[in-house]
Design an enzyme around this catalytic site. Structure first.
Site, PDB file in Angstrom:
ATOM      1  N   CYS A  60     -18.127 -38.820 -95.316  1.00 51.30           N
ATOM      2  CA  CYS A  60     -17.717 -38.904 -96.724  1.00 51.30           C
ATOM      3  C   CYS A  60     -16.667 -40.010 -96.893  1.00 51.30           C
ATOM      4  O   CYS A  60     -16.955 -41.169 -96.636  1.00 51.30           O
ATOM      5  CB  CYS A  60     -17.236 -37.548 -97.230  1.00 51.30           C
ATOM      6  N   HIS A 117     -22.024 -34.814 -96.857  1.00 53.89           N
ATOM      7  CA  HIS A 117     -21.343 -33.875 -95.960  1.00 53.89           C
ATOM      8  C   HIS A 117     -22.367 -33.190 -95.056  1.00 53.89           C
ATOM      9  O   HIS A 117     -22.999 -32.211 -95.475  1.00 53.89           O
ATOM     10  CB  HIS A 117     -20.586 -32.818 -96.770  1.00 53.89           C
ATOM     11  N   GLU A 153     -21.793 -31.253 -92.658  1.00 53.80           N
ATOM     12  CA  GLU A 153     -21.312 -29.896 -92.373  1.00 53.80           C
ATOM     13  C   GLU A 153     -21.632 -28.922 -93.503  1.00 53.80           C
ATOM     14  O   GLU A 153     -21.510 -27.702 -93.325  1.00 53.80           O
ATOM     15  CB  GLU A 153     -19.801 -29.917 -92.102  1.00 53.80           C
TER      16      GLU A 153
END
Length: 216
Positions: free
Chosen positions: A84, A189, A191
């Site tokens: 990011c 992202h 994650e």
């Protein structure tokens, strides 16, 4: 003491940003041995490094400089992944605060040209993997298709360039994944991107440093 695994040692750079814990948990779910650190010696010794980031480029670079990490990050030779805002920091300059970034991947960060779509760009979108007859898709993107969705939250974006490994369209085309030698970045992202994000992080864990050191 953490149990030893077959995964390479990985250090998440403590940039003082808010998404460090979620990145840590995503990597631990993959069985990676992970440490969060702002110690230059620990970062240099890692087999792989992740630079996370949420917030503004100006504040993030101020944090990096306050911790004395600019030159350390610029000199790393192992695989490095910016996530990011961390991806944006790998470029030369960000219009978000008119700040000089790390200069590791040629590129400019500019306001996202959403052409009437809601900002920030927040939600799921697909990737267009960049490949040509001369160059196949980067190993970081192995197994990723045009049907796979990843999760974005941003209002600034890296402009398309020869270092763009995958793009995304949200009103206009922008770089979603960039790479130059051992330095790589993802605007979204991983994650927070479910199984697709886990696959991308696993691909990063499996990257071979030597294979990424080819000349531009």
């Amino acid at each position: 003491m953490a149990e030893q695994t077959n995964q390479p040692q990985l250090v998440i750079v403590d940039t003082g940003c808010a998404n460090i814990t979620s990145v840590l948990c995503a990597l631990q779910r993959l069985g990676a041995e992970v440490q969060i650190s702002a110690d230059p010696a620990v970062i240099r010794a890692a087999e792989k490094v992740i630079i996370p980031g949420v917030g503004t480029a100006k504040q993030a670079m101020a944090n990096i400089d306050a911790k004395g990490l600019r030159s350390t990050l610029q000199q790393l030779t192992q695989p490095v992944l910016g996530i990011c805002l961390g991806m944006q920091l790998l470029t030369e300059h960000s219009a978000e605060g008119d700040v000089t970034c790390l200069g590791l991947i040629p590129g400019e960060v500019a306001p996202l040209q959403a052409k009437g779509l809601r900002l920030p760009h927040m939600g799921w979108n697909t990737l267009q993997v960049e490949s040509t007859a001369q160059h196949s898709a980067h190993p970081l993107l192995q197994g990723i298709t045009a049907a796979d969705y990843v999760y974005f939250v941003h209002s600034f974006a890296v402009q398309p360039s020869p270092y763009m490994l995958a793009s995304c369209d949200y009103g206009s085309k922008f770089a979603a994944v960039i790479g130059r030698r051992n330095f790589l970045g993802m605007q979204f992202h991983p994650e927070r991107s479910g199984k697709v994000g886990a696959r991308l992080l696993q691909n990063f864990l499996q990257l071979d440093a030597q294979s990424l050191r080819a000349p531009d």
